[in-house]
Structure formats: C-alpha cells, structure tokens
Write a protein that holds these residues in place. Sequence first.
Motif, PDB file in Angstrom:
ATOM      1  N   ARG A 253       0.811  -1.215   0.000  1.00 27.62           N
ATOM      2  CA  ARG A 253       0.000   0.000   0.000  1.00 27.62           C
ATOM      3  C   ARG A 253       0.850   1.275   0.000  1.00 27.62           C
ATOM      4  NH1 ARG A 253      -5.335  -1.632   1.332  1.00 27.62           N
ATOM      5  NH2 ARG A 253      -5.989   0.520   1.735  1.00 27.62           N
ATOM      6  N   SER A 254       2.140   1.152  -0.361  1.00 21.76           N
ATOM      7  CA  SER A 254       2.979   2.355  -0.422  1.00 21.76           C
ATOM      8  C   SER A 254       2.742   3.136  -1.704  1.00 21.76           C
ATOM      9  CB  SER A 254       4.458   1.966  -0.307  1.00 21.76           C
ATOM     10  OG  SER A 254       4.846   1.160  -1.418  1.00 21.76           O
ATOM     11  N   SER A 255       2.067   2.527  -2.694  1.00 18.44           N
ATOM     12  CA  SER A 255       1.811   3.193  -3.969  1.00 18.44           C
ATOM     13  C   SER A 255       0.304   3.210  -4.211  1.00 18.44           C
ATOM     14  CB  SER A 255       2.522   2.470  -5.120  1.00 18.44           C
ATOM     15  OG  SER A 255       2.196   3.089  -6.356  1.00 18.44           O
ATOM     16  N   LEU A 256      -0.226   4.396  -4.643  1.00 23.79           N
ATOM     17  CA  LEU A 256      -1.661   4.581  -4.889  1.00 23.79           C
ATOM     18  C   LEU A 256      -1.827   5.030  -6.336  1.00 23.79           C
ATOM     19  CD1 LEU A 256      -4.690   5.029  -4.173  1.00 23.79           C
ATOM     20  CD2 LEU A 256      -4.041   7.298  -3.325  1.00 23.79           C
ATOM     21  N   THR A 257      -2.669   4.305  -7.105  1.00 28.01           N
ATOM     22  CA  THR A 257      -2.940   4.666  -8.495  1.00 28.01           C
ATOM     23  C   THR A 257      -4.428   4.936  -8.664  1.00 28.01           C
ATOM     24  OG1 THR A 257      -1.110   3.336  -9.301  1.00 28.01           O
ATOM     25  CG2 THR A 257      -2.813   3.921 -10.897  1.00 28.01           C
ATOM     26  N   ILE A 258      -4.775   6.112  -9.283  1.00 25.39           N
ATOM     27  CA  ILE A 258      -6.175   6.481  -9.546  1.00 25.39           C
ATOM     28  C   ILE A 258      -6.362   6.496 -11.056  1.00 25.39           C
ATOM     29  CG2 ILE A 258      -7.981   8.200  -9.220  1.00 25.39           C
ATOM     30  CD1 ILE A 258      -6.422   9.249  -6.809  1.00 25.39           C
ATOM     31  N   GLU A 259      -7.211   5.613 -11.553  1.00 24.60           N
ATOM     32  CA  GLU A 259      -7.499   5.525 -12.975  1.00 24.60           C
ATOM     33  C   GLU A 259      -8.677   6.429 -13.316  1.00 24.60           C
ATOM     34  OE1 GLU A 259      -5.765   3.859 -15.077  1.00 24.60           O
ATOM     35  OE2 GLU A 259      -4.531   2.587 -13.779  1.00 24.60           O
ATOM     36  N   GLY A 260      -8.561   7.238 -14.377  1.00 18.62           N
ATOM     37  CA  GLY A 260      -9.655   8.104 -14.828  1.00 18.62           C
ATOM     38  C   GLY A 260     -10.107   9.036 -13.720  1.00 18.62           C
ATOM     39  N   VAL A 261      -9.269   9.998 -13.352  1.00 22.55           N
ATOM     40  CA  VAL A 261      -9.543  10.870 -12.214  1.00 22.55           C
ATOM     41  C   VAL A 261     -10.871  11.602 -12.410  1.00 22.55           C
ATOM     42  CG1 VAL A 261      -7.112  11.190 -11.664  1.00 22.55           C
ATOM     43  CG2 VAL A 261      -8.241  12.767 -13.249  1.00 22.55           C
ATOM     44  N   SER A 262     -11.510  11.920 -11.250  1.00 12.42           N
ATOM     45  CA  SER A 262     -12.733  12.734 -11.266  1.00 12.42           C
ATOM     46  C   SER A 262     -12.473  14.005 -10.478  1.00 12.42           C
ATOM     47  CB  SER A 262     -13.892  11.954 -10.653  1.00 12.42           C
ATOM     48  OG  SER A 262     -13.751  11.900  -9.255  1.00 12.42           O
ATOM     49  N   ARG A 263     -13.437  14.916 -10.586  1.00 11.42           N
ATOM     50  CA  ARG A 263     -13.295  16.213  -9.915  1.00 11.42           C
ATOM     51  C   ARG A 263     -13.220  16.065  -8.402  1.00 11.42           C
ATOM     52  NH1 ARG A 263     -18.851  18.338 -12.274  1.00 11.42           N
ATOM     53  NH2 ARG A 263     -18.107  16.966 -13.926  1.00 11.42           N
ATOM     54  N   PHE A 264     -13.679  14.919  -7.894  1.00 11.24           N
ATOM     55  CA  PHE A 264     -13.641  14.708  -6.443  1.00 11.24           C
ATOM     56  C   PHE A 264     -12.278  14.198  -5.975  1.00 11.24           C
ATOM     57  CE2 PHE A 264     -17.998  13.836  -7.924  1.00 11.24           C
ATOM     58  CZ  PHE A 264     -18.632  14.914  -7.327  1.00 11.24           C
ATOM     59  N   ASP A 265     -11.337  13.995  -6.929  1.00  5.19           N
ATOM     60  CA  ASP A 265     -10.012  13.485  -6.579  1.00  5.19           C
ATOM     61  C   ASP A 265      -8.983  14.602  -6.431  1.00  5.19           C
ATOM     62  OD1 ASP A 265     -10.957  10.869  -6.668  1.00  5.19           O
ATOM     63  OD2 ASP A 265     -10.623  10.738  -8.847  1.00  5.19           O
ATOM     64  N   GLU A 266      -9.404  15.863  -6.280  1.00  6.57           N
ATOM     65  CA  GLU A 266      -8.454  16.982  -6.224  1.00  6.57           C
ATOM     66  C   GLU A 266      -7.622  16.963  -4.949  1.00  6.57           C
ATOM     67  OE1 GLU A 266     -10.729  20.534  -6.910  1.00  6.57           O
ATOM     68  OE2 GLU A 266     -10.288  20.485  -9.054  1.00  6.57           O
ATOM     69  N   GLY A 267      -8.139  16.335  -3.891  1.00  2.00           N
ATOM     70  CA  GLY A 267      -7.349  16.251  -2.667  1.00  2.00           C
ATOM     71  C   GLY A 267      -7.704  17.337  -1.665  1.00  2.00           C
ATOM     72  N   PRO A 268      -6.749  17.695  -0.767  1.00  2.00           N
ATOM     73  CA  PRO A 268      -5.334  17.293  -0.762  1.00  2.00           C
ATOM     74  C   PRO A 268      -5.135  15.841  -0.338  1.00  2.00           C
ATOM     75  CG  PRO A 268      -5.825  18.609   1.170  1.00  2.00           C
ATOM     76  CD  PRO A 268      -7.064  18.653   0.325  1.00  2.00           C
ATOM     77  N   PHE A 269      -4.130  15.150  -0.962  1.00  3.89           N
ATOM     78  CA  PHE A 269      -3.749  13.786  -0.635  1.00  3.89           C
ATOM     79  C   PHE A 269      -2.497  13.806   0.229  1.00  3.89           C
ATOM     80  CE2 PHE A 269      -6.488  12.887  -4.157  1.00  3.89           C
ATOM     81  CZ  PHE A 269      -6.967  11.604  -3.948  1.00  3.89           C
ATOM     82  N   LEU A 270      -2.393  12.853   1.184  1.00  2.00           N
ATOM     83  CA  LEU A 270      -1.166  12.640   1.946  1.00  2.00           C
ATOM     84  C   LEU A 270      -1.108  11.173   2.311  1.00  2.00           C
ATOM     85  CD1 LEU A 270      -1.853  12.288   5.271  1.00  2.00           C
ATOM     86  CD2 LEU A 270      -2.398  14.699   5.010  1.00  2.00           C
ATOM     87  N   CYS A 271       0.085  10.699   2.695  1.00  2.00           N
ATOM     88  CA  CYS A 271       0.190   9.322   3.184  1.00  2.00           C
ATOM     89  C   CYS A 271       0.685   9.377   4.620  1.00  2.00           C
ATOM     90  CB  CYS A 271       1.099   8.464   2.301  1.00  2.00           C
ATOM     91  SG  CYS A 271       2.867   8.755   2.519  1.00  2.00           S
ATOM     92  N   ASN A 272       0.146   8.429   5.436  1.00  2.00           N
ATOM     93  CA  ASN A 272       0.476   8.325   6.863  1.00  2.00           C
ATOM     94  C   ASN A 272       1.255   7.022   7.025  1.00  2.00           C
ATOM     95  OD1 ASN A 272       0.564   8.032   9.602  1.00  2.00           O
ATOM     96  ND2 ASN A 272      -1.562   8.624   9.937  1.00  2.00           N
ATOM     97  N   VAL A 273       2.558   7.134   7.444  1.00  2.00           N
ATOM     98  CA  VAL A 273       3.411   5.960   7.643  1.00  2.00           C
ATOM     99  C   VAL A 273       3.543   5.748   9.142  1.00  2.00           C
ATOM    100  CG1 VAL A 273       5.624   4.882   7.149  1.00  2.00           C
ATOM    101  CG2 VAL A 273       4.639   6.503   5.514  1.00  2.00           C
ATOM    102  N   SER A 274       3.288   4.488   9.644  1.00  2.00           N
ATOM    103  CA  SER A 274       3.267   4.254  11.095  1.00  2.00           C
ATOM    104  C   SER A 274       3.726   2.853  11.419  1.00  2.00           C
ATOM    105  CB  SER A 274       1.837   4.475  11.626  1.00  2.00           C
ATOM    106  OG  SER A 274       0.968   3.509  11.078  1.00  2.00           O
ATOM    107  N   ASN A 275       4.149   2.668  12.670  1.00  2.00           N
ATOM    108  CA  ASN A 275       4.250   1.353  13.290  1.00  2.00           C
ATOM    109  C   ASN A 275       3.737   1.516  14.706  1.00  2.00           C
ATOM    110  OD1 ASN A 275       6.358   2.519  14.739  1.00  2.00           O
ATOM    111  ND2 ASN A 275       7.970   1.591  13.465  1.00  2.00           N
ATOM    112  N   ASP A 276       4.036   0.522  15.616  1.00  2.00           N
ATOM    113  CA  ASP A 276       3.443   0.585  16.950  1.00  2.00           C
ATOM    114  C   ASP A 276       4.065   1.658  17.822  1.00  2.00           C
ATOM    115  OD1 ASP A 276       1.748  -1.486  16.339  1.00  2.00           O
ATOM    116  OD2 ASP A 276       3.157  -3.029  17.015  1.00  2.00           O
TER     117      ASP A 276
END
Length: 1387
Positions: free
Chosen positions: A176-199
Amino acid sequence: MEYIVAFALFLHLIIYPGLDAVVVTSANSPAAVHVGQNVTLMANPNITIDAGSWSFNSDLVVFFYPPDKVILSEKYKNKMIFNRTDYSLMVISAQVDDSGDYILNGAEPFYRKKLTLSIQVPVSSVSLTVSATNLVEFNDSVTLNCSGLGTPLRYQWINNTAVVTAKSRVQFNDDRSSLTIEGVSRFDEGPFLCNVSNDLSYEESRRVVFNISYGPSNVMMEVSPDKMVYMSGSSVNLSCFAESKPAASYTWLFDGTALNMFGNHLQLTNLQSNQSGGYTCLIHNSVTLRYSEISRRLRFVDSISAVEVRQGGGPPILNNMFKLSCVVTGPVETIRWMMNDNYLPQDNSTFLSDGNKTLTFSSVDTSDNGGYRCIATNVVSSKTSMVYNVTVNYGPNMPLISGPSIVATGSTIQLSCSADSMPPANYTWYFGLTMVAEGANYRMDFVRRNNSGNYTCSASNDITNVTKKVTKEIMVIDLITSVDVRVSGPPPVDKKQFMLTCEAQGTVYDRHWMMDDMELQLNNRTTLSSDNSTLTFDPVLRSDNGDYKCTASNPLSNHTSQGFDLLVNYGPMTPVIAGPMHPVSTGYMVTLNCSADSRPPCTYAWYFRNANGSAELGSGRMLMIEEATPSNSGIYTCVATNNVTKLSSNASKELIVIDIITAVMVKDIGLPPILNMTFTLSCNVTGPVDSIHWSKNGSYLHSDGRRSFSDGNKTLTFSQVMESDNGHYQCSASNAVSSLTSPVFQLKVNYGPQNMDIVGPSTVATGTNVSFTCFASSWPPSTFTWSVSGSNVATTQVFMKDSVTPADSGVYTCTAHNNVTGYNNSATKMLTVIDRISQVVVEKADGPPLMNKTFDLSCNVTGPVDYIYWMKDGDYLYSDDRISTSDRNTTLTFQPVNRSDDGNYQCVAMNAVSNLTSPEHPLLVNYGPWETVMTASQVKILGSNVTLHCSVDSWPPSVFMWYFNQTMVGELPWLELDNLTLADSGNYTCKTHNAVTGLNSSASTHLQVVAPLTIVTVDAGDQLPVLDRMFELTCSANSETTSMYWTKDGVMLSGNSSVDFSESNATMTIESVTHEDKGMYKCTAINQVSQETSPEYYLRVNFGPDDVSISGPELAETEDRVVFNCSASSWPPSVFSWYFNDTWVGNGSQYTTGPLSLEDGGNYTCMAYNNVTEMNSSASVELKVVETISYIMVKPNPVVPEDSEDFSLSCDIGGPYNSIQWLRDSRPLVFNSSMTISNDSKVVSFKPLTVANDGKYQCVASNILKEHVSKAYNLLASYGPSHVKITMTTQNPLTLKCLAASQPPSTYEWLIDGEVKGTDGKITLSILEALGSIITCQAKNPLTNVTVSATFVVPDIGAASPFQSQLDLALTVILPLSLSLLGSWIY
C-alpha cells in the motif's frame, strides 16, 4: 561458570546506564519496544518452579533444575540474564531480530507462560511523489508513491479527511505504499497525503493537491417566469448553468440559428406569437475541449379581453325552447358554462352549439332557474362573464281553493285561491256565473241557506297568457241543538219485545247508538229503523242491560243524548236453599236461607213434610230452628214469586238430626305382649257408632297375616306379636255428626336375651389392662354373670382385669337373663397375652457395594417375630429378578447391585402386639468413572480468559489430571487460561480416576484463539445522495473478516438491478438513487470470534425542487390584501423568492401584498431553489385587480310611500360596476305594467304604488369579481282607514269594538251624542246609558291623517207602557241591536 556470565552482564548494565528498561508481563504482552532498550520478561507464575526453562522462538535460552542449577545457552550468554528468584529473563539492548515469542515452561510442577516482543525502529524521512498534478477528468490517471525509514512500516492514504479505500478506479500495490487512480474525477483533487506508522510512532507526508479540469456537465436552464405558454407581450429571462473548470463559454441560438448573444443570461422582451420556438444554450470548455447544450421551447399567445352572456329570442317560458349566447372578444379555444357557480352538465334537455357559444334549452324547466356564466379560455388566459339570471315563467297551474265545503247558517265563508305561477297569477271569483270579487281571497259574512252553491276561482298569467279555473261547492246547514232517548211501548221484560227512540233538534245527517260508551253492535235480536231513529230488541234479554246513548250529527255539529239506563225485568229463577249440607247433631241451631235471581226482587213462602205429615211454616227468605232434635228431620220447600213477571219457582232441602259419640278407650286383653306369642287389644266406645278404625304411630293400620280385626273392628288380635309391632296404638269411632279418637296405648313387646356379643381384645401385650363388655338384645334389659374356667368372677355388664400376664390367657364366658320372658343366653371370648419386640437393626453382610457385584443386607431383631419386610426411601420394597430375600426375610440380596439401588434402607419386624422399624441404613453404590465430558471445542478471542470444564459420572468422585499437547497442566475439574495468545491454541485432555473402583476415563477438546473485530464503519466519502445519480457506500473493519452483509432499516439487502455489491460486499453501489433508497443503512462484519455492526448511516435522498405550485386568487379588488403560498416537492426544503413582473419583491414560501391598487395587477412568480441539488424551478400566477364598490344602498322617493300614489326606489352605488339587479324578498324582482325600471337599472318606479308591492327590496351591483348587495329596504304602502265597523263583544254591560283596515294601524276616538267618550279601540257602556244615544267611532291614519267614521243610533225606551219594565225594554232592544251589529257593516 553460570554466575560469572551473570556478573559480566551485570557489569554491562553498569557500563551503559542510559538505556531504558521495559518490563513485559502477560498484562501488556505482546509488547512493542524501542530498539536498543533493555527488556525484562516477568512471567509471575505465583508458584515455586523447581525445574523449568525459557525458550525464544523454539530456541532454548536457559534451563534450571534443583538444587540451584542454571544453564544459559551459549548463543544468548551475552544477550540475556536469568533471575532464578522471580524466574524473570532480561534482554539486553534489544534489536529487531530479538522480536518473537518467549515462553517460560515449568516441568516440576507443570507451568507454561508465553510473552511476545516486537522490537521496532521509529518511523522517519517520509516522502511523497506524484506522476502529474494537472489532469483532465476521465482522461488522465495518476500514481502517488510514499516512502520512509523504520520497521515495520504501515501505509495509509488520506484524501482530504477521508481514508482512501480500494475500489474499481483506486488501486494499491502490495504494501500500500503506492496509490494509483485511474480516470480521475473532480472529487479526486485532494489534498492527498500518506500516513506511515508502526506501533511506536507515525509520520505524515506533505500534502498534494491536483488541478483537475472537468465539464461542462450537469447543465441546467432556468426560465423566469417559467410557464408552458406565455401571453403575447411578455418578457422572459433565460439563464444557463453548467459545472465546468475552467469556466465555460456560452452561446445562444433560436431554432438552430445563432442570436449573436453571449454569456449565460438571455433577456427577451415584448415577445409575440411569431417568436415562439426553440431556444438553445451552447456551452464549451476550452481545456477539456468538451461541448454541452440544453434547449427550451417557448410559446406566446394573445389573451381574451371580454366575455358576456346574452339572451337569444323571447323570455323563458316553461316547456318552450330558450337560448343563451356567450359573446367573446379575443381568440378562444374552449367555452364552458356554469349554473349557480357549478359547471353545467349536459342532458337531453340542453345542448351546446357553435363551439359551445350557444346554450339551448329544448324545453326549459323551472329546475333551469339560476345564475348563468360562461367561461372563455385559451392557453394564456381565462375570462368569466357576469351572472345572467334566468327565471322561467310558467303557469298558472290548476288553482286550489282552500276553505270549508259546508258552513253553518249565520257564520262567515272565508275562501282562498292559490295557483303555482311565475309571475304570480291574477285571481277573479264567481258565484254561479256572477263575478263577486277579485284577488286571492273571498269573504262573505252571516250566510243563509240560499248562499249554498258553486264558487269559482279563475287564475290568469299575463306573460304565459294561460287562464285556469276551479269550482268549489259550498252548502249552508243548521246546527244540531239537542238529542233525547225515549221508551217506545211497554217496559223491558226478559225475552219480550222492547223499543227505544232517538229524538233530535236540527239538521240530522246521521244517528248512531252507543251502549256503555261503546258503539252498539247489532245482532239477530236488535234492529234499527231506516234513519237509525228507533232501536228494537226482539226479544230483549238481561244481557242487554246497560247505559244507552244516541248521537245525532251533521258535517258541522254533533250532539249526544243523556244516558238511558236499561234494566230488564226477569225471574224468579230456580231458588237456592243455603243450609247444612250434612246431618246435624242434636241441639244444633239450623238456619235455612232461600234466594232466587229476579228483577224486581221476589217474595218467599216455606213448607215442611216428613213421615209424620206436612205443614206451612211461614214467609220470608230465612227459616230458623233454635235447637234441632231428631223430630226436626224432614223435607223443607221454598216457593219464590215475581209480582211483575207474574212467575213462581220452588226448591227443596232435606235435614237430618242425630246424637254424638262421647268416649273411646283402648285396652289389652289377656297376657302381656311376649315375642312370638298371641296378644289382643279392644276398642271400647260410648255412643252410636257407624265405623271404627285403628292407627299405629299416627298411620292407618290394616290387617295382614299376623294382625286381624273382629267384632266390627272393635278387637285387634296379633297371632304372633313381633318387635316390629312396638308403637303407639289408637282407635277412632265415628258417626254422621261426630268422631272421637282414643288416648294412646303404648305397645312394647318383651323379648330376649338374644344376639349375645363380647367386646374386647383377643390378643394383648404383657402388662396391658384388659376390659370386656357384654351385650345382649333384651326387653326388659337382662342381668349378666361372668365366669372363667367354670368359676363366676363378676355380675356386671363390664369385666376388667389390670396388668395381665401370659397366665391370664384363657376363655371368658358371659351369661344374660330376662326376668319377664324367663329366658337365658351366653357368649365366650378367648384372650391371648404375649411379649413385645424391643430392637431392629440393618447391617451389611460383607465389603462395600460395587456396581454390578452381589451385595447383602441383614435385618437383626430382638424379641418374638411373626413377620419381617423391607423398605427403601420410606416405600415398601418388592422383590424382582435382581433383588430377593431369604431366611424368613432377614436377608436382602442384590444380584447384582446397581446405581438405581442407592437409597435409605429399613426393615420392619412385627408380631401380634407390636411392630418396630430399624433406623435408616444408607446404600451408595460405588461406580465409574464413566463418560468423561469436556467443554466443546471453542474459538476464543485473543487476550480473553477461558475456563475449560471436565465432568465425569463417578462415586466416590474421581480425581482429575489435565494435559496440553501431552504435558500435564492441571489437577482440578477445571482449567483456567488467562490472557490467551495464539500459542494457547491446541488440544486439551482431561483424565479421571476412581480410587475405589480402580477405573479410569478421559476426554479431549480443541481450543482456537482468534483476534476480534472492534470497529466497523460506513463511509460515503465526499458524495451526497442525489435523486437519479450514482451513490456508493464503503464498509471498513479494523481486522480481517470472513464475511460482510448490509441492511437497510433492519432488513438484509441483496444485489438487484439498482443496487450492486463488490465481491467482498465491502462496497455497495446504487446506480441511480430513487426515493425508495431512503433509510438507515448498516454494514455488519463477521469473523470466527466476533460480529460487529457499524453505526447507522442515514441515507436521505436529496431532490427537487419539483411540482412548484402557487395557491392564491386570480382576481382581487383594490384595497384588498392578497396572500400567495408557494410550495415545492424538495429535500432539503427549497428556499423561495418572489417576483412581480420580473422584479424581486420578497423571499419565503408566503408572500402577502400591501393594500392593492390597479397597478398591482400582473404576473407573480415564485422561484424555488435547492442548495444541495443546485436545481431550481418556478411557477407563476396572473393577478387581475379591479376597483372595488365601496358602498351600495336603496333610497326611497318620496320618503313616505302611499297606496295609489307614484313611488320609486333608486340604487346608490359608490364605485364602478358592470350590472345592477333588483331583489324582492330575496328573489329576482318581476316587473309589470305598474312597476318599471330605468334603462340603467338604477331606478324602480311604481305607478301607482299598491299594497301588493309591499316587500323587502335590495339592489345588487356586480363587478368582474363579485356581487355587492345592499341592505334590505322594507316597503310598506300606507293606506286607509277603510271598512270601519263596530262590533259588540258583550251585552251587559255593553262592550263595543271598532275595527278599520289601515297601514299603519289607525287611532280611534268614540263620540256619544257628539261628545268624546274614549280614545281606545273599544268602549264599555251600561245598557241604560246607551239607550237613545248616537254612538260614533272615528278611525284616523296617523301617517296620511285620513279620518273615516261609523255611527249607529240606539232606540229610546222612555215611552214604555206602564205594564213593561225598563229592563224588559232594554232586553227587547239588545236582541235586534246584536243582530244588527253581527249581521251588517256600518260605513
């Protein structure tokens, strides 16, 4: 060596004091620990473990055993420290490869505890890269890559604030380190971020925002005002909207031709019909290079300006054809007719023609009366005509004369004629062929017989030209004044002819007879003459007695006679003699009464005869003998005679006189009564006897085989007297005049002794007190003697002996003797004395009772025993094929013994004088262990506690041993496992052992530990459910699931044509949202140990606005305030804006105008807008304002209306109006030659005014909106006085009343010989005061001041003769005066 290693590690801790120490127990295991920290593993077994070990991921770390031996693996000597005191294990400076399971295993005793470590590196250096940021909707795809340092790493993606989940367009790589969006829509503008965690920690990347171009889409056109069709000259605004980024450009076209107009608004003014067509908005996005368009067709039509209803041809006459026409100015599409504000239905009497412009009544009827309007409409306007009132002329129908057909001489005839007619009919009266009056009413006073005849009423209608007549015959007759019933012929005698006559004064139409106030019913004996005047009885009978009346009648009167009491003479009937019915005793006073039915009452004579001769005794109804003797016995005769009917009758009666009985006694004869011996009773009587009978105990006594009577029943003999003969005996003697019963003789039969019996015990225990009682049946009672072995021991009935011993056993004899009968009898009793049982005990014969083995119990008794039996749990114990007894029941044997034999056993020993039960002996059969039962296989939640239970059927209870994977872990019936880990999964065995039976048993179960579900959520992302659009819901859980399902309003959902689910059911897609999709949605996730349901997600469908409508009037008057209400179907509720002629005037669902002026007429539009669906819709209403009528009133001219003078009423109106209508008594006013209306309908003229014009008048002014009605003017024409007359109401004193026809009512003044004597309507005078006077009544109308009088002269009686008193003369005057006043009018 081991201690050296531990010391070296201890030095290592001192050298590196900065490192943190972490303690791990079962409470916080598994534990996440920062790399490089020291970790102490504390199992805390709470028991002493002599031998055991620690292992790490299946590697042995340390082993320890007694006495104090510790062996540490070479691999971990520099890494770990073991503490033998608390069994803890320390990991020094833990590294990632130190992660895993650490297990403390105890061998002596058995113990096992697992602790889990996860050594982790904190997250750092998180970065995010993207493949592109400027994108086009549906055309482009984008990939986001996230990276960071640390171990282990978990990746989570966030869009705005929502967690991104995989779906058809959104995909992740494996970690899940890579995210692919096929055929973007207007609702995909974001903002996008990724949260990396362990315990131990987490870190967020930078935020990325995409620039996504889209559209044009969701195109919408607003039309203001929004109508299907517009009126010519209207203005229309068109607005075009589309979702687009960047902003789109707009171009307008008409019927496909460019208008050279740009921008999203188009304003059109003064539009005409030739501008109807299609208007198109063309939209373009210069980046997406996409086009979109939306069109609307507009239509413009001219409006209607005027509508009027007109009459075609002549007036409406009943059953004739009649037409109405609708005249319209302007283009018309439909015409509809209304009657009394209801749409006119067509039937076979009405039809429409010329495009509904002409309404024809083929045969007009009164049901067609009413107010008619026609409504002309086209697509843009509708106009209604003023009311045209139709009143159908008809009649007159056949007149009806109301009044009497028969009247009395001297009375008044009052006739009234009526005929249904419109307008009202004119009436003329005829007597025979002579006209006598005009008008609806005809009156004639003081009628005579010659006024009888035919009276005709003629009714005519001046408009229909119809005349109809009706004739009524009237008869004048005299009243009946008196009626009498009289006897005709001889008086009434039973069974002879008799007649009554009914005599009456006056004209008699009919006679009828009554008897006792009921109508007389004729029969074959009663007849009436032809005129019912004579009633004949042939013959008359006593049943005809009654009160007779005769009623004579005619149609105007009837009279009933006084009652005639008819009593028919008869008799005498056969006499009846009342006296003694039976013989009488000597000295009795005898009274004989003779009676015979007769009218009038008859006379009586008495006669006597017997064997000694006959004699006449006297007259009168009663004959009395003071003291009768036997010589008075004989035949007595009574003779009755009626002096009116001349008839006689007689009757006879016999009298018998005898002596009475004076004494009766019962006596016995011979020997006393002894059982089975002869016995005799005698009845001794003083006086003459006819019969004797005997009784016993009050009941009649008959002879039988043992009893007999003799000597005329005087002697009663018992051949064998029995005890049943005991009782009270009496004899009764009687003759014709008396009877007497003897005193009671008591018979008691002597017998016995017999039926001997001794009551007492046969067998007793030693030491008992014994009592014997001897009984014998005997009368008189017997005497008793007791003997034992031939020796007398007592002379009493009861024999007693205390504290007997076995030596007292023997035969006891009782002898009884009767002193009267001389008989003896005896009885014997055998007595046996024995000892009691003192002790009973149950004992087992050998070892313990073992299941399926033989077992004995014995019963040990002290004392003599006759019988022994056994009991179990208090119930009698029966032998069967397993259980038996022996040795006279002293031994109980089980072959074999079973568990069902468990219980408390007793034996009971008995002899003739005692019984004794042993104490309870408990029997518990030893068995088992059998059928060891364990807790079934279980799946438990990670970290939970579980207790495994083991049970077995065994006695005594078995001991338990638990084994986990072949290792013993417990010795109780249960096994407790706390804070379960995955390593606790496995097979658990329970073994049981019975130390008495020496038997063993075992059972096993399987335990599986699984992590639970705790959080389930439903997420819609940034979507909102909008009608007819696609909508998705996603279900997420915190742990892996085995299945998922969705519910709506508590009902499970399944896929169909409108709802689709992803393969795992995690996503629910509604292809096109409908109103039926509204509801509460939940997602339920399931695994082996848990089921968790999400909170409710309420899906409420956003839609509208649809069906916009305005309620409010289309017409109003100036100064009115009009309220318009706007509504629309919408969610969320729409907001409303109001426009008047395209100008904004307010907001809200209700709009209220101010006081209206003519300028406020026009187009009112309501615009509804939904903030969520971003859609709008509108509706409009056209309001027409007309000037109001401020007042309306009726004015008279002149102010005072007078009969026979000209008069007019005018309608005064404030404000414009279309028409005027007049009402009289709430009905349309009908005009004639004497009543006309002006051309403008404002003035009604009466030339001249008559009282027939009286009524309540109103004028009605109508404008286009409604009718305005004036207050009623009450027209009363003034007239009179006329027809003045004087009437007399009393004669002494003389009261005169003056009457005159007048409106308003007249005032009155009385003059006597020219002098005013009164001002009231009546005057009272004495007769003498009035004699010789001239009396005048003057009537005056207070409004017209007209005066009319009436006068008459009372004759003078002053010239009376000397032989005639003034009172006589006064009475002579009153009679003709009364007749004069009653019989004529005085003018």
